[in-house]
Every structure is written in C-alpha cells, then in structure tokens.
Design a protein around this motif. Structure first.
Motif, PDB file in Angstrom:
ATOM      1  N   UNK B 158      79.508 -46.402  58.770  1.00  0.00           N
ATOM      2  CA  UNK B 158      79.033 -47.013  60.025  1.00  0.00           C
ATOM      3  C   UNK B 158      77.509 -46.971  60.127  1.00  0.00           C
ATOM      4  N   UNK B 159      76.845 -46.819  58.984  1.00  0.00           N
ATOM      5  CA  UNK B 159      75.382 -46.852  59.037  1.00  0.00           C
ATOM      6  C   UNK B 159      74.814 -47.579  57.821  1.00  0.00           C
ATOM      7  N   UNK B 167      62.897 -40.938  56.703  1.00  0.00           N
ATOM      8  CA  UNK B 167      62.784 -40.212  57.971  1.00  0.00           C
ATOM      9  C   UNK B 167      63.216 -38.771  57.735  1.00  0.00           C
ATOM     10  N   UNK B 171      70.023 -32.699  62.137  1.00  0.00           N
ATOM     11  CA  UNK B 171      71.330 -32.954  62.741  1.00  0.00           C
ATOM     12  C   UNK B 171      71.974 -31.638  63.163  1.00  0.00           C
ATOM     13  N   UNK B 179      77.735 -34.947  67.136  1.00  0.00           N
ATOM     14  CA  UNK B 179      76.539 -34.364  66.510  1.00  0.00           C
ATOM     15  C   UNK B 179      75.274 -35.025  67.046  1.00  0.00           C
ATOM     16  N   UNK B 180      74.280 -34.203  67.283  1.00  0.00           N
ATOM     17  CA  UNK B 180      72.984 -34.707  67.772  1.00  0.00           C
ATOM     18  C   UNK B 180      72.048 -34.900  66.586  1.00  0.00           C
ATOM     19  N   UNK B 181      71.416 -36.071  66.531  1.00  0.00           N
ATOM     20  CA  UNK B 181      70.463 -36.343  65.449  1.00  0.00           C
ATOM     21  C   UNK B 181      69.088 -36.593  66.056  1.00  0.00           C
ATOM     22  N   UNK B 182      68.083 -35.949  65.489  1.00  0.00           N
ATOM     23  CA  UNK B 182      66.694 -36.228  65.871  1.00  0.00           C
ATOM     24  C   UNK B 182      65.961 -36.596  64.581  1.00  0.00           C
ATOM     25  N   UNK B 183      65.369 -37.788  64.561  1.00  0.00           N
ATOM     26  CA  UNK B 183      64.756 -38.267  63.316  1.00  0.00           C
ATOM     27  C   UNK B 183      63.287 -38.607  63.532  1.00  0.00           C
ATOM     28  N   UNK B 313      65.632 -38.472  54.384  1.00  0.00           N
ATOM     29  CA  UNK B 313      66.520 -39.502  53.849  1.00  0.00           C
ATOM     30  C   UNK B 313      65.943 -40.880  54.138  1.00  0.00           C
ATOM     31  N   UNK B 315      65.480 -44.189  55.952  1.00  0.00           N
ATOM     32  CA  UNK B 315      65.638 -44.414  57.387  1.00  0.00           C
ATOM     33  C   UNK B 315      67.003 -45.027  57.671  1.00  0.00           C
ATOM     34  N   UNK B 316      67.696 -44.433  58.594  1.00  0.00           N
ATOM     35  CA  UNK B 316      69.094 -44.804  58.821  1.00  0.00           C
ATOM     36  C   UNK B 316      69.262 -45.500  60.168  1.00  0.00           C
ATOM     37  N   UNK B 318      72.455 -46.538  62.700  1.00  0.00           N
ATOM     38  CA  UNK B 318      73.893 -46.497  62.948  1.00  0.00           C
ATOM     39  C   UNK B 318      74.324 -47.774  63.653  1.00  0.00           C
ATOM     40  N   UNK B 391      68.725 -58.042  58.500  1.00  0.00           N
ATOM     41  CA  UNK B 391      68.660 -58.412  59.919  1.00  0.00           C
ATOM     42  C   UNK B 391      67.434 -59.296  60.083  1.00  0.00           C
TER      43      UNK B 391
END
Lengths: 345, 431
Positions: B158-159, B167, B171, B179-183, B313, B315-316, B318, B391
């Motif tokens: 899903x990403x 980034x 997590x 789960x909380x993600x801060x990037x 990683x 840049x992701x 979702x 995109x």
C-alpha cells in the motif's frame, strides 16, 4: 473581453511578466517539511519495549541473543546485569534453569527439584515464572541469578538478573517495575536467539581490558562465562579434581574478611575475625600490585586464592579441590599468578 | 452607416492594429527572429546536454540543463583547442528559460501578429496546441513524481517509494493496531540542524548527510576513522562500519548509498550517535548483503516504554488503496533473452468490499487515484514485480494539445483543399 484583459496588461514591463513566469514555476516545487502519519502495522519483527528505572543504564554491547541488556549505576560504576532474551520455541523452564544452574554449580534440575525453587509472580497484568539461583560452588558467595520467564503462546521471554545478592534485593522494586513496563510481542520473522544460548557476555570493563596469563600445560581449559573470565581444571589419575577460576566484580564484594570466611567455610574450616586473618593471609605480587594470598588447607579439601583490588574492581584467582592434588598444584598456582598481566603499564 | 461598412480585410487588420496599440511591449516578443533564435538555442542546449550526459549521466544533465534557467558547460577535453577553452565556464540557456520564452513568443505572436479569422483558425489552433504542449511539459517537469512499487507474489503493498530522494523515518511499532511514522525528508537532512516534531519524543540532530558513500565492515580490532568514529550506537557501531564519502553517481546504472549520521537528543543531552544507510534497491536488501547489516531496515530504539524503528529509506508515500500481486508471467523472443512481454496480474483493493482485478503489461498500465502503474521490472525466479508509478497532474494536456494541433491541421488543409477545389471547378477546362 480581450480588450479588457489587454488593457489591464498594458504598460506592464516585459521583465515583470518573465519574473512572474519564473516565480510560477519555482513555486511549483513543494516546500518539504517533516511529515507524521499513522499506518497499519507492517513491522513483523518482535516488539520488545521497556521503561528503565532512573538508576539503570543500557549496555551498548548488545549482541547475540540479547534483545536488551542493562546495568545498575552504582557509586563504584556499572554493576549487575539484567537482560532480555527471546526464545523462539516454547523452551522448557528446566532447560533454561539448567543452563544458568550449571554455571552456578547446581546439578541438573529434574522436574521435582525444579518445583522446589520455582515460583509464580504476577506483576501488572503479566505472570512470570520466578526462579532465584544462588552460587552453589561457593555457598557463602553473594552472587545470584534471578530468572523471570514470561510465557506468551509460542514465545518465551527470559529476563535474567545477575548480580550480588544485596544488589538484587536493593533493586527488586525497580526490577518489578521494569518487568511491569515491558511490552513484548512475537514477530513473524525469526528471532535471532532460537535456542538457549550462552549467558550474556561480561561487562566491557572485564572484556576490554582483561588480563592475560600463562597456565601450566596440564591444566585443562574450561569455558569462560559471565561469571568466569578464566576457567581451568586439573585431574589426576585417581579422579581427584581441582577447579580453578578467575572472576572479577565491581567494588570490594563485601571486603577481605567476608570473602576469606566464605572460602574457609567451603573447605570446612572455621570462620575467623579480623585478628585471625593473618594466620591465613600473606602478601603476593600480581602484575606489580600487592594482593592477598589465602592458603586454606584442610584434610579433604584445600583452597588457594589471591584477592587483588584494582581499578575499583575485585579480582579473584582461586583454585579449590582435593587436598593432596591441591598441594601438588600449589607451586603451579603461585607460578600462574606471576604470569598474570593487565597490560596497562 | 456606410462608414461602418469597412471592407472585411481592413477590419481584421485594424483588429491586429488595435491589439498592437494596446500592448506595444509585446511586439518584440512576437518576433519570428526570436522564435528562430530560441529554436537554434534549443538545438545547442540539446547538443551540449547530450555531450554532458556522458560525464554526469541522464539525471545530472536533466537537472543541470533542462530543469534550470541556465547551465554551465565546460568545453570537452577531447575537442580541438581544449587546452585553452576547457577551463572556461560557458553559460548555456536552460530548459526553463528557453521553454518559457518560447511560450511567451507564441502567446505574443498569437495576440499581436495573428489575424483572428475563420480563415486562419487552423493556424491559431495549431499554435494553441503547441502552447499547451509547452505548458504541459513545464507542469510535468515541475509536478511529475516518479516512484516504484515492489510487490512479492501473493503479497499486498500500500505504498510507493521515490526513485530518488530519501527520508529518515522513525516508526513507533509498540502499538499492535496502529503505528506512528515521523519522516524527515532529504531536503531537510541536507540542510542539517536539529529537528523536532510533536509526535517525536526526542530531537534529531543531523551531523552529516550525503547522497552517496562507500561502506566497509572493519575487523573488530581495526579502529574507525573520521565520521565513522563518531558513531557509537546502532549497526554502524556494532558492525564497526567505516564510511567513506563518495560523489553521487548520476549514471543510469549508478548505485547511490545515501547516509546520515545523527544524534538523538533528550533534554539537551545526546543519547548517542547513529548511522543510517539506504540501499538503492530498498533496505530489505541489506539482509542479503550481510546479516550484520539487516538492521539498517529497522534500527531499534527503546525509548520511554516504546519501540521505535529508525531507517533511512527512499521517500515513501502511503496510498489510500493497496495492490495485491496475484501472478506474474514473462515471455522472451524465442531463443533469446530479449523480453517480449512482462505481465502482472493484480488486484486493486479499494476497501474491504471493492476489489478490481487488472492485468498490467508493457505499455498497458493500471490507472487509479491519479497515478499510473507501469510494468517496470520483474524477477520470475524471485517471484516479484516492480511497477513504475507516475503521478502527473498534467497528463491530459499533451493529449489535448495533440487534438488541437490535429484539428488545426485538418481545418487548415481542408480549407485550402476546398478553396483549391472551388477555384479549380470555376476555372473552365481547356479542351
């Protein structure tokens, strides 16, 4: 309509139009900032988290089977060792207890003997198997291993607390708080420690600047462990055996008198007071530093030990076993002490 | 009344005249000479960028010459007279400048030079189409985002991850349900400094970030030097890694290992210094490179009763939907290893109830949610497929432009054809 638009543009200098164009495209690239969002869990490894008591510190040399490793901050420096060890399989309590028990001189536990020491403790919403083990090779020694086992479906988590008995007593509340805060969740990916493995490695102070020595060739090397930095044994043709160990602990571990009395009792000799120490102790030099040499000989068992206090740590070089063989090996033991070198001068 | 009955042609000319009077400053921009000059400069730009592509790769040439207002070119060493000229920086007008001026030139011509009549409507439509094409291209360059999505057979993703740009992601995986993600994006890592966020319980101080490096695992008795020596926590420390900075490789096959050395700060005190390293093929690859380095995909940090995973990683992003890879197939031209067709059968999962099956193969992408999923790579042996995900908010503009140009051409040719036929019909034939 065009005329209206054109009139409004009339008189507009061309460079302004170009500038507007440039700005339009330069502003197209989005200003980046820290993003924060929630996702469905995708991490499939084991989750192990805890809250450390204020006077505990994490050991940086986390390795092997350990998911966590801590020490207690004391005035004399880091002391004791608390670990978090995951076991993939539903390992039996007996297997784990025997692994640690052997190190402490226990005979292998069977189900009956295990039940004698096995307790169950509920801390928070978790139920732990609780097994206190004391040093059997040296009953008077204060070393202790407290094992807390948490069972979760196919997963077992072991929290060993290895320290001197007074320190364990002192830190019991913190240990329980720590266990209460622990969050453990099995993951899909294999955990590195699948089977019972060796005890955590000794603190860095012991391993990084450890001493070297030369042992007599007929001494058989034993396995070092978290308790023992060096380990040997000697056997004669009659099956008599001597056990030799090198151990090190932070602080003075109760002082000379306490240790001497502990060792005297191990060979069946009466305890002494301060004034009686002189009859057993003499001075010996180890790597240029003065140490105490204990000669404790009895009919059946004898024990020779050297106590060295250096860099806020106690170092014990001890050989113990059948008296006749001990007397033969006494010279080798003293010769061994001469070869010890700490490589710091 | 008679005054109002000007001849038709004169009225058109006066219409152009009135526009010229209204916007006199636009006249120089409508010049044909300017058009020809810009087209000539475009050819020089393409020539220089092609030469530079050998030196700095496609991405480098694109960034330096096309996605900029100007680029600096150094005369190649291999050319005649390079001993005198190679040190001379030659400014070359960039894609944004030439493209922008071309648009301006066309619009200006449209306004102050072209006659707005039905007779010329074809030409106007053709020019309008070209203007639209140029604008579309500029929006594409500014707004298009290229990513990839890798899925193992039977699994769901899903990403998507950007091809370029990384980034530093934190997590919190403690909660089993969310789960909380801060990037922290690359642009901020490059600037450096200390970062904080309300969802991050500690501050992050970046010591060094770079887009490429060389990493070696040192023996335990070998000491690390320089930047590597500062690292005292995590994989960089336990694996005794030695880091050597390296120029970014812009070539097509270039593998860039971005890295960041950072401190985590708790109440103004550093909790340690970590190294995070990204693998160009995705951080899951580290495990196969060396089990020691597997943690680069998830460097654990226990903090205040929570388990955080840290990783640098790609840049992701979702997605509000997911894609399941059902099966993959690849075909090669008989007797060769030249791919003939790659195809992936996927299921697009919009929600629990809404699912849609699709077949993605060469030149037949899957379009959904403003994104286009092209078949990009495939590994039948390892059972995975990779989609290139684009995109592009202006993806329709080129189609509209082509339609306009086609209508314009058709109109113009038809107009002339019918005029010719009419004229031909009215002319008496000679016996």
């Amino acid at each position: 309509m065009f005329t209206t638009v054109a009139k409004s543009l009339n008189g507009l200098p061309p460079f302004l139009l170009l500038q507007a164009f440039a700005l339009t495209f330069s502003s197209c690239s989005e200003e980046k900032e820290i993003s924060s969002y929630e996702i469905s869990p995708e991490y499939d490894g084991p989750v192990v988290a805890w809250k450390l008591p204020e006077n505990w510190g994490e050991n940086p040399d986390l390795s092997g089977p350990m998911a966590g490793s801590f020490h207690i901050k004391t005035e004399l420096g880091p002391s004791g060792r608390i670990g978090v060890m995951p076991f993939r399989e539903a390992v039996s309590t007996r297997e784990v207890v025997n692994m640690f028990g052997r190190e402490l001189g226990y005979e292998n536990f069977d189900q009956n003997s295990l039940e004698l020491i096995l307790q169950t403790k509920t801390i928070g919403n978790k139920s732990f198997e609780w097994i206190p083990l004391t040093d059997q090779t040296d009953p008077a020694e204060s070393r202790m291993v407290l094992l807390a086992l948490l069972r979760k479906e196919q997963e077992t988590w072991l929290f060993p607390f290895i320290a001197d008995s007074p320190l364990i007593t002192q830190e019991m509340n913190n240990f329980k708080k720590f266990l209460k805060s622990v969050v453990v969740r099995a993951g899909k990916v294999p955990i590195r420690a699948r089977n019972p493995a060796a005890l955590p490695s000794p603190p860095p102070a012991q391993s990084a600047n450890g001493p070297t020595w030369e042992a007599p060739t007929h001494w058989i090397q034993g396995k070092p462990s978290s308790m023992r930095i060096g380990s040997f044994y000697v056997r004669d043709e009659n099956g008599n055996e001597l056990d030799f160990s090198i151990t090190s602990f932070p602080g003075d571990v109760g002082g000379v008198l306490a240790n001497v009395n502990r060792w005297l009792s191990q060979v069946g000799l009466d305890k002494v007071d301060e004034s009686g120490l002189a009859s057993y102790l003499s001075t010996v030099e180890i790597d240029g530093k003065s140490a105490q040499l204990l000669i404790a000989e009895n009919d059946d068992k004898s024990l020779y030990a050297a106590l060295l206090f250096r860099d806020d740590r106690s170092w014990f070089f001890k050989i113990m076993g059948e008296s006749s063989l001990a007397k033969i090996e006494k010279k080798n033991f003293l010769g061994f002490l001469d070869t010890v070198c700490f490589h710091d001068h | 009344m008679p005054d109002n009955k000007q001849p038709r042609n004169n009225r058109k000319k006066s219409s152009v005249g009135s526009r010229r009077k209204l916007l006199p400053w636009l006249i120089p921009f409508a010049s044909v000479r300017l058009t020809l000059s810009l087209l000539s400069l475009s050819m020089i730009l393409i020539f220089v960028a092609t030469l530079e592509q050998v030196r700095i790769g496609i991405r480098g040439a694109q960034a330096e010459f096309f996605e900029s207002f100007y680029g600096i070119w150094y005369y190649p060493d291999q050319f005649w007279g390079s001993e005198f000229l190679s040190s001379l920086p030659i400014p070359i007008p960039g894609g944004y400048l030439l493209g922008g001026l071309l648009i301006l030139n066309l619009i200006a011509a449209f306004i102050v030079r072209f006659q707005w009549s039905s007779k010329k409507i074809g030409i106007q439509l053709i020019h309008l189409g070209i203007i639209l094409l140029l604008i579309g291209q500029m929006i594409t360059q500014a707004k298009q985002v290229e990513s990839r999505m890798m899925i193992n057979k039977g699994e769901t993703s899903n990403y998507i991850e950007r091809f370029h740009g990384v980034e530093l992601a934190f997590t919190n995986v403690t909660d089993a349900s969310q789960n909380q993600v801060v990037a922290i994006p690359q642009e901020l890592l490059e600037k450096g400094g200390t970062f904080n966020h309300k969802d991050l319980p500690f501050d992050v101080r970046v010591r060094k970030f770079d887009r490429n490096c060389e990493v070696t695992i040192k023996q335990p008795d070998q000491s690390r030097q320089g930047l590597s020596k500062e690292v005292n926590r995590g994989v960089g420390f336990t694996s005794n890694l030695f880091l050597k900075e390296k120029e970014e490789d812009y070539s097509m096959d270039g593998l860039n290992f971005s890295f960041v050395v950072f401190d985590l700060i708790n109440e103004n005190e550093s909790m340690g210094t970590w190294l995070a390293l990204t693998h160009p093929a995705g951080n899951h690859v580290w495990e196969s490179v060396s089990p020691q380095l597997a943690d680069f995909a998830f460097q654990p940090l226990r903090y205040q009763g929570n388990l955080w995973g840290m990783t640098l990683r790609h840049e992701r992003e979702y997605l509000p939907f997911s894609i399941t890879l059902r099966s993959i197939a690849n075909e090669f031209y008989q007797g060769t290893e030249i791919p003939f067709n790659f195809e992936s059968r996927v299921t697009l999962n919009l929600d629990e109830k809404q699912k849609r099956d699709a077949l993605v193969y060469m030149n037949t992408p899957l379009r959904h949610g403003g994104k286009t999923f092209y078949q990009y790579q495939m590994n039948k042996a390892a059972d995975y497929s990779v989609f290139q995900v684009i995109r592009n908010p202006s993806w329709l503009l080129p189609y509209l432009a082509c339609i306009l140009v086609s209508i314009g051409l058709l109109w113009q040719f038809s107009f002339h054809l019918f005029s010719f036929l009419r004229k031909h019909k009215s002319t008496p034939r000679l016996a």
